[in-house]
Design a protein around this motif. Structure first.
Motif, PDB file in Angstrom:
ATOM      1  N   ALA A 176       0.991  -1.285   0.500  1.00  0.00           N
ATOM      2  CA  ALA A 176       0.092   0.254   0.238  1.00  0.00           C
ATOM      3  C   ALA A 176       0.994   1.253  -0.039  1.00  0.00           C
ATOM      4  O   ALA A 176       1.491   1.922   0.995  1.00  0.00           O
ATOM      5  CB  ALA A 176      -1.219   0.649   1.058  1.00  0.00           C
ATOM      6  N   THR A 177       1.093   1.067  -1.319  1.00  0.00           N
ATOM      7  CA  THR A 177       2.217   2.916  -1.561  1.00  0.00           C
ATOM      8  C   THR A 177       1.555   3.951  -2.521  1.00  0.00           C
ATOM      9  O   THR A 177       0.592   3.013  -2.912  1.00  0.00           O
ATOM     10  CB  THR A 177       3.647   2.271  -1.889  1.00  0.00           C
ATOM     11  N   ASN A 178       2.189   4.974  -2.549  1.00  0.00           N
ATOM     12  CA  ASN A 178       1.582   5.511  -4.159  1.00  0.00           C
ATOM     13  C   ASN A 178       2.161   5.138  -5.080  1.00  0.00           C
ATOM     14  O   ASN A 178       2.125   6.129  -6.005  1.00  0.00           O
ATOM     15  CB  ASN A 178       1.983   7.386  -3.264  1.00  0.00           C
ATOM     16  N   ILE A 179       3.009   4.538  -5.452  1.00  0.00           N
ATOM     17  CA  ILE A 179       3.445   4.016  -6.660  1.00  0.00           C
ATOM     18  C   ILE A 179       3.074   4.390  -7.821  1.00  0.00           C
ATOM     19  O   ILE A 179       2.891   4.427  -9.053  1.00  0.00           O
ATOM     20  CB  ILE A 179       4.070   2.497  -6.426  1.00  0.00           C
ATOM     21  N   ALA A 180       1.451   3.806  -7.314  1.00  0.00           N
ATOM     22  CA  ALA A 180       0.266   4.032  -8.589  1.00  0.00           C
ATOM     23  C   ALA A 180       0.106   4.742  -9.467  1.00  0.00           C
ATOM     24  O   ALA A 180       0.044   5.591 -10.149  1.00  0.00           O
ATOM     25  CB  ALA A 180      -1.334   3.279  -8.186  1.00  0.00           C
ATOM     26  N   ALA A 181      -0.379   6.287  -8.353  1.00  0.00           N
ATOM     27  CA  ALA A 181      -0.018   7.199  -8.652  1.00  0.00           C
ATOM     28  C   ALA A 181       1.062   8.010  -9.308  1.00  0.00           C
ATOM     29  O   ALA A 181       1.226   8.846 -10.548  1.00  0.00           O
ATOM     30  CB  ALA A 181      -0.299   7.845  -7.552  1.00  0.00           C
ATOM     31  N   LYS A 200      -9.031  -2.936 -18.213  1.00  0.00           N
ATOM     32  CA  LYS A 200      -9.083  -3.685 -17.126  1.00  0.00           C
ATOM     33  C   LYS A 200      -8.283  -3.664 -16.182  1.00  0.00           C
ATOM     34  O   LYS A 200      -8.149  -4.119 -15.483  1.00  0.00           O
ATOM     35  CB  LYS A 200     -10.619  -4.847 -17.795  1.00  0.00           C
ATOM     36  N   THR A 201      -7.014  -4.289 -17.151  1.00  0.00           N
ATOM     37  CA  THR A 201      -6.133  -4.691 -16.624  1.00  0.00           C
ATOM     38  C   THR A 201      -5.708  -3.286 -15.302  1.00  0.00           C
ATOM     39  O   THR A 201      -4.893  -3.414 -14.759  1.00  0.00           O
ATOM     40  CB  THR A 201      -4.824  -5.192 -17.775  1.00  0.00           C
ATOM     41  N   LEU A 202      -5.513  -2.282 -15.677  1.00  0.00           N
ATOM     42  CA  LEU A 202      -4.888  -1.303 -15.551  1.00  0.00           C
ATOM     43  C   LEU A 202      -5.241  -1.250 -14.152  1.00  0.00           C
ATOM     44  O   LEU A 202      -5.240  -0.827 -13.121  1.00  0.00           O
ATOM     45  CB  LEU A 202      -5.424  -0.075 -16.442  1.00  0.00           C
ATOM     46  N   GLU A 203      -6.914  -1.067 -14.264  1.00  0.00           N
ATOM     47  CA  GLU A 203      -7.726  -0.874 -13.181  1.00  0.00           C
ATOM     48  C   GLU A 203      -7.539  -2.025 -11.743  1.00  0.00           C
ATOM     49  O   GLU A 203      -7.698  -1.774 -11.061  1.00  0.00           O
ATOM     50  CB  GLU A 203      -9.673  -1.528 -13.004  1.00  0.00           C
ATOM     51  N   LEU A 204      -6.930  -3.486 -12.300  1.00  0.00           N
ATOM     52  CA  LEU A 204      -7.030  -4.409 -11.114  1.00  0.00           C
ATOM     53  C   LEU A 204      -5.805  -3.950 -10.898  1.00  0.00           C
ATOM     54  O   LEU A 204      -5.669  -3.993  -9.149  1.00  0.00           O
ATOM     55  CB  LEU A 204      -6.612  -6.045 -12.404  1.00  0.00           C
ATOM     56  N   MET A 205      -4.364  -3.974 -11.774  1.00  0.00           N
ATOM     57  CA  MET A 205      -3.641  -3.344 -10.899  1.00  0.00           C
ATOM     58  C   MET A 205      -4.225  -2.517  -9.616  1.00  0.00           C
ATOM     59  O   MET A 205      -2.869  -2.732  -8.991  1.00  0.00           O
ATOM     60  CB  MET A 205      -2.737  -2.678 -11.979  1.00  0.00           C
ATOM     61  N   ASN A 206      -4.738  -1.236 -10.072  1.00  0.00           N
ATOM     62  CA  ASN A 206      -4.484  -0.180  -9.226  1.00  0.00           C
ATOM     63  C   ASN A 206      -4.884  -0.648  -7.631  1.00  0.00           C
ATOM     64  O   ASN A 206      -4.327  -0.577  -6.802  1.00  0.00           O
ATOM     65  CB  ASN A 206      -5.036   0.829  -9.731  1.00  0.00           C
ATOM     66  N   ASP A 208      -4.386  -3.740  -6.491  1.00  0.00           N
ATOM     67  CA  ASP A 208      -3.883  -4.986  -5.428  1.00  0.00           C
ATOM     68  C   ASP A 208      -2.833  -4.168  -4.920  1.00  0.00           C
ATOM     69  O   ASP A 208      -3.178  -4.123  -4.165  1.00  0.00           O
ATOM     70  CB  ASP A 208      -3.341  -5.614  -7.055  1.00  0.00           C
ATOM     71  N   VAL A 209      -2.764  -2.648  -5.152  1.00  0.00           N
ATOM     72  CA  VAL A 209      -1.663  -1.373  -5.103  1.00  0.00           C
ATOM     73  C   VAL A 209      -2.505  -1.065  -3.632  1.00  0.00           C
ATOM     74  O   VAL A 209      -2.027  -0.547  -2.702  1.00  0.00           O
ATOM     75  CB  VAL A 209      -1.101  -1.068  -5.909  1.00  0.00           C
ATOM     76  N   ASP A 210      -3.583  -0.176  -3.880  1.00  0.00           N
ATOM     77  CA  ASP A 210      -4.553  -0.026  -3.516  1.00  0.00           C
ATOM     78  C   ASP A 210      -4.822  -0.981  -1.674  1.00  0.00           C
ATOM     79  O   ASP A 210      -4.996  -0.579  -0.874  1.00  0.00           O
ATOM     80  CB  ASP A 210      -5.755   0.562  -3.358  1.00  0.00           C
ATOM     81  N   SER A 211      -4.769  -2.411  -2.188  1.00  0.00           N
ATOM     82  CA  SER A 211      -5.199  -3.142  -1.064  1.00  0.00           C
ATOM     83  C   SER A 211      -4.232  -3.880  -0.372  1.00  0.00           C
ATOM     84  O   SER A 211      -3.786  -4.936   0.320  1.00  0.00           O
ATOM     85  CB  SER A 211      -6.819  -3.696  -1.317  1.00  0.00           C
ATOM     86  N   GLY A 212      -2.827  -3.227  -0.873  1.00  0.00           N
ATOM     87  CA  GLY A 212      -1.521  -3.974  -0.727  1.00  0.00           C
ATOM     88  C   GLY A 212      -0.643  -4.171   0.995  1.00  0.00           C
ATOM     89  O   GLY A 212      -1.799  -3.837   1.939  1.00  0.00           O
ATOM     90  N   GLU A 213       0.022  -4.932   1.028  1.00  0.00           N
ATOM     91  CA  GLU A 213       0.811  -5.000   2.685  1.00  0.00           C
ATOM     92  C   GLU A 213       1.072  -3.497   3.259  1.00  0.00           C
ATOM     93  O   GLU A 213       1.372  -2.683   2.144  1.00  0.00           O
ATOM     94  CB  GLU A 213       1.737  -5.522   2.376  1.00  0.00           C
ATOM     95  N   ASP A 214       1.105  -3.963   4.072  1.00  0.00           N
ATOM     96  CA  ASP A 214       1.437  -2.670   4.915  1.00  0.00           C
ATOM     97  C   ASP A 214       3.971  -2.856   5.096  1.00  0.00           C
ATOM     98  O   ASP A 214       4.079  -3.687   5.003  1.00  0.00           O
ATOM     99  CB  ASP A 214       1.461  -3.105   6.428  1.00  0.00           C
ATOM    100  N   PRO A 215       3.703  -1.756   4.412  1.00  0.00           N
ATOM    101  CA  PRO A 215       5.480  -0.708   4.641  1.00  0.00           C
ATOM    102  C   PRO A 215       6.593  -1.444   5.393  1.00  0.00           C
ATOM    103  O   PRO A 215       7.186  -1.649   5.019  1.00  0.00           O
ATOM    104  CB  PRO A 215       5.689  -0.264   3.726  1.00  0.00           C
ATOM    105  N   VAL A 216       5.671  -1.697   6.763  1.00  0.00           N
ATOM    106  CA  VAL A 216       6.741  -1.944   7.562  1.00  0.00           C
ATOM    107  C   VAL A 216       7.133  -3.134   7.632  1.00  0.00           C
ATOM    108  O   VAL A 216       8.475  -3.396   7.757  1.00  0.00           O
ATOM    109  CB  VAL A 216       6.161  -1.577   8.956  1.00  0.00           C
ATOM    110  N   GLN A 217       6.110  -4.119   6.758  1.00  0.00           N
ATOM    111  CA  GLN A 217       6.478  -5.610   6.352  1.00  0.00           C
ATOM    112  C   GLN A 217       7.937  -5.991   6.166  1.00  0.00           C
ATOM    113  O   GLN A 217       8.226  -6.470   6.215  1.00  0.00           O
ATOM    114  CB  GLN A 217       5.375  -6.139   6.001  1.00  0.00           C
ATOM    115  N   MET A 218       7.848  -4.751   4.811  1.00  0.00           N
ATOM    116  CA  MET A 218       9.045  -4.934   4.261  1.00  0.00           C
ATOM    117  C   MET A 218      10.283  -4.435   5.091  1.00  0.00           C
ATOM    118  O   MET A 218      11.476  -5.032   4.887  1.00  0.00           O
ATOM    119  CB  MET A 218       9.435  -3.651   2.665  1.00  0.00           C
ATOM    120  N   ALA A 219      10.347  -3.729   5.840  1.00  0.00           N
ATOM    121  CA  ALA A 219      10.714  -2.735   6.626  1.00  0.00           C
ATOM    122  C   ALA A 219      11.592  -3.408   8.452  1.00  0.00           C
ATOM    123  O   ALA A 219      12.405  -3.688   8.018  1.00  0.00           O
ATOM    124  CB  ALA A 219      10.763  -1.959   7.362  1.00  0.00           C
TER     125      ALA A 219
END
Length: 268
Positions: A176-181, A200-206, A208-219
């Motif tokens: 869940a980051t602002n990469i899509a923007a 349709k694929t673009l909508e699905l990709m965006n 997926d990002v909006d409902s993604g994991e918390d970046p703290v997990q990466m940290a």
């Protein structure tokens, strides 16, 4: 002795989460941003740097070394997204994506290696992507940039081990980051033969990002790598299905795996 960490693309998203987390753990963290003045509330210093400019990279690394005299951990996080039918994606945008996602990390590594060789120690952690393990429809250029970095680092880590330097690849899934923007989207043209599928694929990709994991997990994964005496070569971080998709690619027949991806993206 406090360890010094240098993170590219640290003003937001995964880079910021890593910087905040490591700062709380007592590391001396320096991040980079193209416009540090926009992020005055950062919990760690941000240095102006453009990852496509070798001189800018060298200035940023030099600034850290002037202050700290050492450089222990480098995290190549800066990157850009790019989507679109490959046939319709402008070549200057393809070149830019490779300049940021592939050549940029290599320039950063080259700027840091002399100091790490001098110390006979250091860890270089490269943020790639689970997308780099497969060719994804309408994200093929992005997949290619990350795949190229993965394979190059596999080779380079064997070259620099003799100097006491370790390199690691960390492939995140959707977070869940602002990469899509900030992603470059090839326009969905009304006269394009790809219009319906790509839209349709673009909508699905965006989504997926909006409902993604918390970046703290990466940290937390990055912290585990830094504190490990023998880190692995590859790490994958994301949902079970995203990580499982890599395993499936190894065992499924090519056409079956392709069909699975097309079903996911609702492509005919």
């Amino acid at each position: 002795m406090t360890k010094v960490v240098f993170i590219t693309g640290a003003s937001s998203g995964i880079g910021k989460a890593i910087g905040d987390y490591l700062s709380e753990k007592g590391y001396s963290v320096y991040g980079t941003s193209r416009n540090p003045s926009k992020y005055l509330n950062s919990s760690f210093p941000l240095i102006a740097m453009e990852v496509t400019d070798k001189e800018s990279i060298e200035r940023a690394v030099s600034e850290v070394l002037q202050k700290e005299k050492t450089l222990d951990i480098v995290i190549n996080n800066a990157g850009v997204g790019i989507t679109g039918p490959i046939e319709e994606t402008p070549h200057d945008e393809i070149d830019y994506a490779f300049s940021v996602n592939y050549k940029g990390p290599l320039h950063v590594i080259n700027a840091c290696l002399p100091q790490m060789r001098k110390q006979h120690s250091g860890k270089i952690i490269n943020i790639t992507s689970i997308a780099g393990y497969m060719g994804l429809p309408y994200r093929g250029i992005y997949s290619a940039t990350k795949a190229a970095l993965e394979v190059t680092i596999e080779a380079m880590r064997m070259e620099v081990l003799q100097f006491g330097i370790e390199m690691v690849n960390v492939a995140p899934g959707d977070f869940a980051t602002n990469i899509a923007a900030g992603r470059y989207h090839t326009p969905v043209r009304d006269d394009s033969p790809y219009r319906d599928q790509y839209g349709k694929t673009l909508e699905l990709m965006n989504k997926d990002v909006d409902s993604g994991e918390d970046p703290v997990q990466m940290a937390k994964v990055i912290y585990a790598i830094i504190t490990s005496s023998k880190p692995r070569v590859h790490y994958k971080v994301g949902s079970f299905l995203q990580k499982f998709s890599i395993a499936l690619k190894r065992v499924l027949p090519d056409r079956m795996y392709e069909r699975m991806l097309m079903n996911h993206y609702k492509l005919k």
